[in-house]
Design a protein around this motif. Structure first.
Motif, PDB file in Angstrom:
ATOM      1  N   SER A  95       0.842  -1.198   0.000  1.00 44.52           N
ATOM      2  CA  SER A  95       0.000   0.000   0.000  1.00 44.52           C
ATOM      3  C   SER A  95       0.877   1.248   0.000  1.00 44.52           C
ATOM      4  CB  SER A  95      -0.907   0.019   1.232  1.00 44.52           C
ATOM      5  OG  SER A  95      -1.851  -1.025   1.177  1.00 44.52           O
ATOM      6  N   PRO A  96       0.617   2.195  -0.885  1.00 48.84           N
ATOM      7  CA  PRO A  96       1.456   3.395  -0.970  1.00 48.84           C
ATOM      8  C   PRO A  96       1.023   4.449   0.043  1.00 48.84           C
ATOM      9  CG  PRO A  96      -0.186   3.445  -2.701  1.00 48.84           C
ATOM     10  CD  PRO A  96      -0.403   2.153  -1.955  1.00 48.84           C
ATOM     11  N   VAL A  97       1.155   4.136   1.315  1.00 49.72           N
ATOM     12  CA  VAL A  97       0.717   5.031   2.386  1.00 49.72           C
ATOM     13  C   VAL A  97       1.913   5.379   3.262  1.00 49.72           C
ATOM     14  CG1 VAL A  97      -1.639   4.141   2.390  1.00 49.72           C
ATOM     15  CG2 VAL A  97       0.077   3.076   3.855  1.00 49.72           C
ATOM     16  N   GLY A  98       1.745   6.463   4.038  1.00 52.93           N
ATOM     17  CA  GLY A  98       2.812   6.882   4.934  1.00 52.93           C
ATOM     18  C   GLY A  98       4.074   7.201   4.159  1.00 52.93           C
ATOM     19  N   ALA A  99       5.183   6.603   4.560  1.00 56.47           N
ATOM     20  CA  ALA A  99       6.467   6.871   3.911  1.00 56.47           C
ATOM     21  C   ALA A  99       6.500   6.390   2.463  1.00 56.47           C
ATOM     22  CB  ALA A  99       7.593   6.194   4.700  1.00 56.47           C
ATOM     23  N   LEU A 100       5.545   5.505   2.075  1.00 58.42           N
ATOM     24  CA  LEU A 100       5.537   4.970   0.705  1.00 58.42           C
ATOM     25  C   LEU A 100       4.692   5.810  -0.245  1.00 58.42           C
ATOM     26  CD1 LEU A 100       5.375   1.103   1.258  1.00 58.42           C
ATOM     27  CD2 LEU A 100       7.353   2.592   0.952  1.00 58.42           C
ATOM     28  N   ARG A 101       4.027   6.838   0.278  1.00 58.54           N
ATOM     29  CA  ARG A 101       3.309   7.745  -0.638  1.00 58.54           C
ATOM     30  C   ARG A 101       4.350   8.434  -1.529  1.00 58.54           C
ATOM     31  NH1 ARG A 101      -0.560  12.353   1.813  1.00 58.54           N
ATOM     32  NH2 ARG A 101      -2.101  10.654   1.998  1.00 58.54           N
ATOM     33  N   PHE A 102       4.126   8.424  -2.821  1.00 55.58           N
ATOM     34  CA  PHE A 102       5.005   8.977  -3.872  1.00 55.58           C
ATOM     35  C   PHE A 102       6.228   8.112  -4.154  1.00 55.58           C
ATOM     36  CE2 PHE A 102       3.323  12.858  -1.664  1.00 55.58           C
ATOM     37  CZ  PHE A 102       2.377  13.192  -2.635  1.00 55.58           C
ATOM     38  N   ALA A 103       6.504   7.120  -3.326  1.00 62.80           N
ATOM     39  CA  ALA A 103       7.712   6.309  -3.499  1.00 62.80           C
ATOM     40  C   ALA A 103       7.500   5.268  -4.591  1.00 62.80           C
ATOM     41  CB  ALA A 103       8.071   5.613  -2.193  1.00 62.80           C
ATOM     42  N   PRO A 104       8.584   4.722  -5.154  1.00 60.38           N
ATOM     43  CA  PRO A 104       8.437   3.597  -6.077  1.00 60.38           C
ATOM     44  C   PRO A 104       7.707   2.451  -5.387  1.00 60.38           C
ATOM     45  CG  PRO A 104      10.685   4.436  -6.106  1.00 60.38           C
ATOM     46  CD  PRO A 104      10.000   5.109  -4.965  1.00 60.38           C
ATOM     47  N   PRO A 105       6.960   1.647  -6.135  1.00 64.04           N
ATOM     48  CA  PRO A 105       6.223   0.542  -5.515  1.00 64.04           C
ATOM     49  C   PRO A 105       7.168  -0.445  -4.853  1.00 64.04           C
ATOM     50  CG  PRO A 105       6.266   0.308  -7.910  1.00 64.04           C
ATOM     51  CD  PRO A 105       6.794   1.671  -7.607  1.00 64.04           C
ATOM     52  N   GLN A 106       6.768  -0.897  -3.674  1.00 58.83           N
ATOM     53  CA  GLN A 106       7.543  -1.858  -2.905  1.00 58.83           C
ATOM     54  C   GLN A 106       6.827  -3.212  -2.909  1.00 58.83           C
ATOM     55  OE1 GLN A 106      10.655  -0.970  -1.614  1.00 58.83           O
ATOM     56  NE2 GLN A 106      10.151   0.777  -2.935  1.00 58.83           N
ATOM     57  N   PRO A 107       7.539  -4.310  -2.701  1.00 59.82           N
ATOM     58  CA  PRO A 107       6.879  -5.616  -2.716  1.00 59.82           C
ATOM     59  C   PRO A 107       5.733  -5.690  -1.722  1.00 59.82           C
ATOM     60  CG  PRO A 107       9.269  -5.862  -2.731  1.00 59.82           C
ATOM     61  CD  PRO A 107       8.992  -4.408  -2.480  1.00 59.82           C
ATOM     62  N   ALA A 108       4.680  -6.372  -2.131  1.00 59.62           N
ATOM     63  CA  ALA A 108       3.558  -6.582  -1.218  1.00 59.62           C
ATOM     64  C   ALA A 108       3.995  -7.466  -0.060  1.00 59.62           C
ATOM     65  CB  ALA A 108       2.400  -7.240  -1.960  1.00 59.62           C
ATOM     66  N   PRO A 109       3.474  -7.221   1.141  1.00 62.31           N
ATOM     67  CA  PRO A 109       3.811  -8.110   2.260  1.00 62.31           C
ATOM     68  C   PRO A 109       3.340  -9.538   1.975  1.00 62.31           C
ATOM     69  CG  PRO A 109       2.721  -6.099   3.021  1.00 62.31           C
ATOM     70  CD  PRO A 109       2.581  -6.132   1.533  1.00 62.31           C
ATOM     71  N   ARG A 110       4.082 -10.497   2.480  1.00 63.36           N
ATOM     72  CA  ARG A 110       3.641 -11.883   2.369  1.00 63.36           C
ATOM     73  C   ARG A 110       2.469 -12.120   3.317  1.00 63.36           C
ATOM     74  NH1 ARG A 110       7.283 -14.969  -0.422  1.00 63.36           N
ATOM     75  NH2 ARG A 110       9.348 -14.028  -0.745  1.00 63.36           N
ATOM     76  N   TRP A 111       1.637 -13.084   2.985  1.00 60.52           N
ATOM     77  CA  TRP A 111       0.544 -13.440   3.886  1.00 60.52           C
ATOM     78  C   TRP A 111       0.556 -14.960   4.086  1.00 60.52           C
ATOM     79  CZ3 TRP A 111      -0.310 -11.456  -1.040  1.00 60.52           C
ATOM     80  CH2 TRP A 111      -0.860 -12.321  -1.985  1.00 60.52           C
TER      81      TRP A 111
END
Length: 494
Positions: free
Chosen positions: A35-51
């Motif tokens: 999810s591109p929230v908090g520190a990840l807003r505007f950032a390059p996409p990061q891997p989705a968390p594992r579930w």
């Protein structure tokens, strides 16, 4: 692969359970990035968390935060369903398993349009079930960040074509995971409509992603646009910061990431109104030249041979610009001088606007200045570029196919004609999800048959590179362009 009748598939981040829906299985709302929230807003996409366990994939994820589309009056209104948290998801449709597992199926990765400002892969408009079943292929649709969240140009805080980077991540997800759904990662068509077509061509020609794309489907791309000039993008970013009272911040990143997303959207709406130019389709923010995933213009990419070796299906609707201008009272009352002023934007040189106006006036005897301007703008913004791409690709010896979609909703006084987005319900067979759409009206049996013909052309292109009923295109050969329109007798189209 699916396990028994449960339709469970193991992805790289965890297992998902799909839902059988007649001849297809749908896997909705699969995270392809965090999810591109908090520190990840505007950032390059990061891997989705594992579930752990099995994730239910029965529902689509939320749309990316956005303002209402400027084409609501044409396509119909959408109920807001956005949420920044959980928005970077995709959806997969596969034919239902029957008997022995078939060979790996071709894949269509499709990106929605919306001017890089609106839209969602999870909307029922873009349900891929019919295409998957009809073509015996796999359909993937993916969200990507929009407006300021996707295309604010502030590299110093990491804001660098985030929406384009999302699309790259979605394509990477297909490469890494589609085999588990029965798809062939070496037979991927990337396609889309409008902004999605612009994006598909970029993915097909960028060095980082070109090798992952094997065929390209381009519907109504805004080819008069090149990636946004960095200086203009920086100017718009400064204006945006002023609207948010952040112009004096040495590092606006923390404040931008802390603001409620509603404020970001409201400021973007104000900026969009300030920079909008009548008669053009350019949004305030879209992919920036030199940024991630936009290293060159599409013309430069074609000149470099970056599209060579890939099959191409490209087309437009007959009256693209009516979606942007046809319902505007200003257009209906345009004078000849006003129309000439509109054409002058894309007809540089002394007397060139007059020459073009006269050219279209001869083609449209008795037409109003507004209608002449719309037709000329349709060619300038959409059709001329599509034919330029097709001519270049075919001349280089590549398999190329061109169409024009000509469906007009019933009503002699319909000002929209065959407008931008008009082919979408026909492609996906989602007529019932456009209940109040003036561009569609109430399609009759002939119109629905046209949808079958158009969908068959697209799916056969994805599976073989040879779209059913669309001849191989030759440069400057209008008789090689397939026109799709309802027919009273015989097959739809001509």
């Amino acid at each position: 692969m699916t396990q028994g009748n449960e339709h469970v598939v193991a992805t790289g981040r965890g297992r998902v359970r799909g839902r059988g829906e007649g001849p297809t299985v749908a896997y909705r709302g699969i995270p392809y990035a965090a999810s591109p929230v908090g520190a990840l807003r505007f950032a390059p996409p990061q891997p989705a968390p594992r579930w752990s366990g099995i994730r239910d994939a029965a529902r689509t994820g939320p749309a990316v935060p956005q303002r209402p589309s400027r084409l609501e009056a044409v396509m119909g209104r959408r109920t807001p369903d956005w949420d920044e948290d959980g928005c970077l998801t995709l959806n997969v449709w596969t034919p239902s398993p029957r008997g022995a597992q078939p060979a790996a199926r071709p894949v269509l990765l499709w990106f929605h349009g919306g001017g890089f400002s609106s839209g969602s892969a999870g909307w029922d408009w873009y349900d891929g079930a019919r295409l998957a079943a009809r073509g015996d292929l796999i359909v993937v649709t993916a969200n990507y960040r929009l407006g300021p969240l996707g295309y604010l140009h502030l590299p110093d805080i990491g804001a660098d074509n985030a929406g384009t980077q999302d699309q790259i991540a979605a394509l990477g997800w297909v490469r890494d995971n589609i085999a588990a759904f029965g798809g062939d990662p070496d037979a991927v068509t990337v396609g889309g409509q409008s902004a999605g077509a612009f994006s598909a061509l970029a993915l097909a020609t960028e060095p980082r992603t070109a090798g992952l794309v094997h065929r390209v489907l381009l519907e109504s791309g805004p080819w008069a646009l090149s990636p946004q000039d960095p200086a203009l993008a920086a100017e718009h970013a400064r204006a945006y910061l002023r609207l948010l009272d952040l112009a004096d911040e040495a590092d606006p990143g923390p404040a931008l990431r802390a603001l409620p997303v509603d404020r970001l959207l409201a400021a973007y709406g104000t900026l969009a109104a300030q920079v909008a130019r009548f008669g053009t389709v350019a949004p305030a923010m879209y992919p920036v030249l030199g940024g991630a995933g936009a290293s060159r213009t599409w013309r430069d990419a074609l000149t470099a041979g970056a599209l060579d070796g890939k099959d191409l299906l490209i087309g437009t609707t007959r009256d693209e610009m009516t979606a942007f201008m046809g319902l505007d009272p200003r257009v209906q009352s345009l004078s000849r001088a006003d129309a000439l002023a509109l054409l002058a934007d894309q007809a540089p040189g002394e007397g060139e606007a007059e020459r073009r106006y006269q050219q279209y006036a001869r083609q449209l005897p008795g037409a109003t200045p507004g209608r002449i301007a719309i037709t000329a703008k349709t060619d300038a913004e959409f059709r001329n570029g599509a034919l330029e791409i097709a001519d270049h690709h075919a001349t280089a010896g590549n398999r190329t196919h061109v169409y024009q979609f000509d469906y007009v909703a019933p009503g002699a006084d319909n000002p929209l004609g065959a407008c931008h987005c008009g082919e979408l319900p026909f492609l996906f067979g989602t007529f019932h999800h456009y209940p109040d759409s003036p561009m569609l009206g109430r399609p009759d049996a002939a119109a629905r048959a046209l949808g079958d013909v158009f969908a068959d052309a697209v799916t056969s292109f994805v599976t073989s590179g040879a779209p059913h009923g669309i001849p191989a295109y030759a440069p400057a050969a209008p008789d090689r362009i397939r026109h799709f329109a309802p027919a009273a007798d015989g097959p739809a189209g001509r």
